[in-house]
Design a protein around this motif. Sequence first.
Motif, mmCIF file in Angstrom:
data_model
loop_
_atom_site.group_PDB
_atom_site.id
_atom_site.type_symbol
_atom_site.label_atom_id
_atom_site.label_comp_id
_atom_site.label_asym_id
_atom_site.label_seq_id
_atom_site.Cartn_x
_atom_site.Cartn_y
_atom_site.Cartn_z
ATOM 1 N N VAL A 397 30.620 -18.521 34.765
ATOM 2 C CA VAL A 397 30.111 -17.328 34.099
ATOM 3 C C VAL A 397 31.181 -16.926 33.090
ATOM 4 O O VAL A 397 32.199 -16.320 33.430
ATOM 5 N N ASP A 398 30.961 -17.308 31.839
ATOM 6 C CA ASP A 398 31.947 -17.032 30.795
ATOM 7 C C ASP A 398 31.352 -16.081 29.764
ATOM 8 O O ASP A 398 30.193 -15.670 29.857
ATOM 9 N N LEU A 399 32.158 -15.737 28.756
ATOM 10 C CA LEU A 399 31.717 -14.784 27.742
ATOM 11 C C LEU A 399 30.560 -15.329 26.912
ATOM 12 O O LEU A 399 29.699 -14.567 26.456
ATOM 13 N N ARG A 400 30.522 -16.651 26.704
ATOM 14 C CA ARG A 400 29.438 -17.222 25.913
ATOM 15 C C ARG A 400 28.100 -17.028 26.638
ATOM 16 O O ARG A 400 27.109 -16.634 26.026
ATOM 17 N N ARG A 401 28.092 -17.285 27.939
ATOM 18 C CA ARG A 401 26.847 -17.124 28.695
ATOM 19 C C ARG A 401 26.490 -15.652 28.884
ATOM 20 O O ARG A 401 25.314 -15.286 28.898
ATOM 21 N N ILE A 402 27.498 -14.805 29.022
ATOM 22 C CA ILE A 402 27.234 -13.367 29.124
ATOM 23 C C ILE A 402 26.659 -12.849 27.811
ATOM 24 O O ILE A 402 25.710 -12.053 27.803
ATOM 25 N N ARG A 417 16.773 -6.751 16.850
ATOM 26 C CA ARG A 417 18.151 -6.746 17.339
ATOM 27 C C ARG A 417 19.129 -6.905 16.180
ATOM 28 O O ARG A 417 18.875 -7.621 15.217
ATOM 29 N N VAL A 418 20.269 -6.247 16.339
ATOM 30 C CA VAL A 418 21.336 -6.346 15.342
ATOM 31 C C VAL A 418 22.577 -6.880 16.048
ATOM 32 O O VAL A 418 23.013 -6.308 17.063
ATOM 33 N N LYS A 419 23.135 -7.956 15.538
ATOM 34 C CA LYS A 419 24.246 -8.616 16.228
ATOM 35 C C LYS A 419 25.466 -7.729 16.388
ATOM 36 O O LYS A 419 26.215 -7.856 17.368
ATOM 37 N N ARG A 420 25.657 -6.786 15.460
ATOM 38 C CA ARG A 420 26.840 -5.933 15.578
ATOM 39 C C ARG A 420 26.769 -5.014 16.807
ATOM 40 O O ARG A 420 27.777 -4.456 17.232
ATOM 41 N N SER A 421 25.548 -4.881 17.384
ATOM 42 C CA SER A 421 25.423 -4.050 18.584
ATOM 43 C C SER A 421 26.087 -4.699 19.792
ATOM 44 O O SER A 421 26.287 -4.058 20.819
ATOM 45 N N LEU A 422 26.444 -6.005 19.668
ATOM 46 C CA LEU A 422 27.126 -6.701 20.750
ATOM 47 C C LEU A 422 28.612 -6.387 20.800
ATOM 48 O O LEU A 422 29.299 -6.772 21.749
ATOM 49 N N GLY A 423 29.139 -5.716 19.789
ATOM 50 C CA GLY A 423 30.560 -5.404 19.766
ATOM 51 C C GLY A 423 31.392 -6.672 19.773
ATOM 52 O O GLY A 423 31.089 -7.628 19.043
ATOM 53 N N GLU A 424 32.421 -6.719 20.623
ATOM 54 C CA GLU A 424 33.305 -7.884 20.673
ATOM 55 C C GLU A 424 32.600 -9.131 21.188
ATOM 56 O O GLU A 424 33.057 -10.263 20.958
ATOM 57 N N LEU A 425 31.468 -8.943 21.857
ATOM 58 C CA LEU A 425 30.736 -10.101 22.383
ATOM 59 C C LEU A 425 30.102 -10.938 21.279
ATOM 60 O O LEU A 425 29.721 -12.088 21.515
ATOM 61 N N VAL A 426 29.958 -10.365 20.084
ATOM 62 C CA VAL A 426 29.287 -11.083 19.006
ATOM 63 C C VAL A 426 30.022 -12.380 18.652
ATOM 64 O O VAL A 426 29.411 -13.360 18.211
ATOM 65 N N ASN A 427 31.348 -12.396 18.887
ATOM 66 C CA ASN A 427 32.135 -13.585 18.582
ATOM 67 C C ASN A 427 31.845 -14.734 19.538
ATOM 68 O O ASN A 427 32.272 -15.868 19.302
ATOM 69 N N HIS A 428 31.169 -14.434 20.649
ATOM 70 C CA HIS A 428 30.894 -15.454 21.655
ATOM 71 C C HIS A 428 29.413 -15.839 21.702
ATOM 72 O O HIS A 428 29.016 -16.655 22.531
ATOM 73 N N LEU A 429 28.617 -15.245 20.819
ATOM 74 C CA LEU A 429 27.198 -15.543 20.802
ATOM 75 C C LEU A 429 26.936 -16.852 20.070
ATOM 76 O O LEU A 429 27.305 -16.987 18.890
ATOM 77 N N PRO A 430 26.306 -17.818 20.737
ATOM 78 C CA PRO A 430 26.021 -19.109 20.077
ATOM 79 C C PRO A 430 25.087 -18.905 18.879
ATOM 80 O O PRO A 430 24.260 -17.990 18.878
ATOM 81 N N GLU A 431 25.174 -19.760 17.918
ATOM 82 C CA GLU A 431 24.357 -19.649 16.725
ATOM 83 C C GLU A 431 22.866 -19.814 17.047
ATOM 84 O O GLU A 431 22.004 -19.281 16.377
ATOM 85 N N VAL A 432 22.554 -20.565 18.111
ATOM 86 C CA VAL A 432 21.153 -20.829 18.428
ATOM 87 C C VAL A 432 20.492 -19.649 19.129
ATOM 88 O O VAL A 432 19.284 -19.630 19.328
ATOM 89 N N ALA A 433 21.251 -18.663 19.544
ATOM 90 C CA ALA A 433 20.694 -17.516 20.306
ATOM 91 C C ALA A 433 19.809 -16.682 19.429
ATOM 92 O O ALA A 433 19.990 -16.579 18.243
#
Length: 433
Positions: A397-402, A417-433
């Motif tokens: 269970v890592d940040l990418r999966r979270i 949805r707006v990606k900036r709403s993820l805060g610091e998590l946006v850096n771990h969101l895969p491009e395919v999401a």
Amino acid sequence: MSALMACEWARIDRLANCLLESRRGQPMDDKKVEELVQIQKQVDAVRDDTLWGGIISRYGLERLDTDILAFTLAPDVEPRLGWMFQTLQSGVSSAYPSAALICEMLGMEQIGVFHQRLDGRAPLLRHGLIESAEGGVYAPLRATSKTRSELLGWKASRAAPKGAMEVPVIGTIEDLVLPQNCLQVLREYLMWIHCRDVVVGQWGAKSSGGPVALFSGPSGTGKSYAAEALAHALGWPLYRVDLGLLVSKYIGETEKNLNMLFDSTHGEPMVLLFDEADALFGKRGEVKEARDRYANMEVSHLLTRMECHQGPCILTTNLRDAIDSAFARRFHAVVDFPRPDAKARCQLWKQHIPPKAPLASEVDFQMLGKAVILTGGQIRNAALHAAYIAAGEGGEVDLRRIARSVWAELGKDGRERVKRSLGELVNHLPEVA
């Protein structure tokens, strides 16, 4: 415990046989009288002991009350006594004794005393220790599951009341992530239940029914979970009332259904949960047609029954302002469930990620709490989603999966949805999401 009450059943057996013989014209000899005297001494000793002592003091019972309870329990413990009761009260298709039969077996000439002890305001019915069918003094009396549990130690088991479904009770008070003032109100709500016998029975306060609580707040903030926690603290089952099954388009049917619900649960050890109650208890509008008038009558009937009901009722709503102020005054407790702040969200993430799941060292719960504004329900869903992704892909269970699970959770309401709403998590969101 039932073994300790063997003398109770022996006494009832002797009384039943004496009555049967008396009806046949056979006199009662000295030997039988002496046997009854000896058994009565044993019964008195048992009732002075802790077995009966707790229930006598807790509910303010008199001697006749305990006699009635023993007679109503007898068929459950000794089926042969049930058959004997049927023999003694011909025309009554029940193995349970009526007030008239108990009165005759005890040799009481005046049944008026029974009327007093079986009044709705007297302890036996007021505390839900016995139940009676319609028919006056000839109606069978039966001990409730509450009485069987307290006196015999039998685990209370019953079918779900009509219009309700049992909800698994998992959460505890300790699991709730809420502000201290909310937790304090919940603990005080429990005091309404735990201390009723002291305040009403010993201090003489007027019984107010319920208690009834209103839980308000946005969806996912823990209202239903808190109801579970209260039921867990009481050790009682939780039943969610399905108003769709109770409300009928036919005039009078809704009231009938509500009466059946409350009659079958009155005084029983259970918690009733009316989820999303604003759908029915909203502000009563002006009467524009006949159906509006009957709808208002149904709401008023429900309010009256809930106010008189002996047992905890919890109503949840997402729109507190939609609750009619005339109804709001009847609540014993009101809890406003806020959206969790960053500190609470951090605690919720720790709580909902499975404790034995392989957790990546990069996961920072404080960062997760600050990164995205989610409700407790959304965090629970996202944490489980991430755990299933990790299990399915054979990883941690890592940040990418979270980040993937949070992004999926944000898209459930259909809004953009707006990606900036993820805060610091946006850096771990895969491009395919």
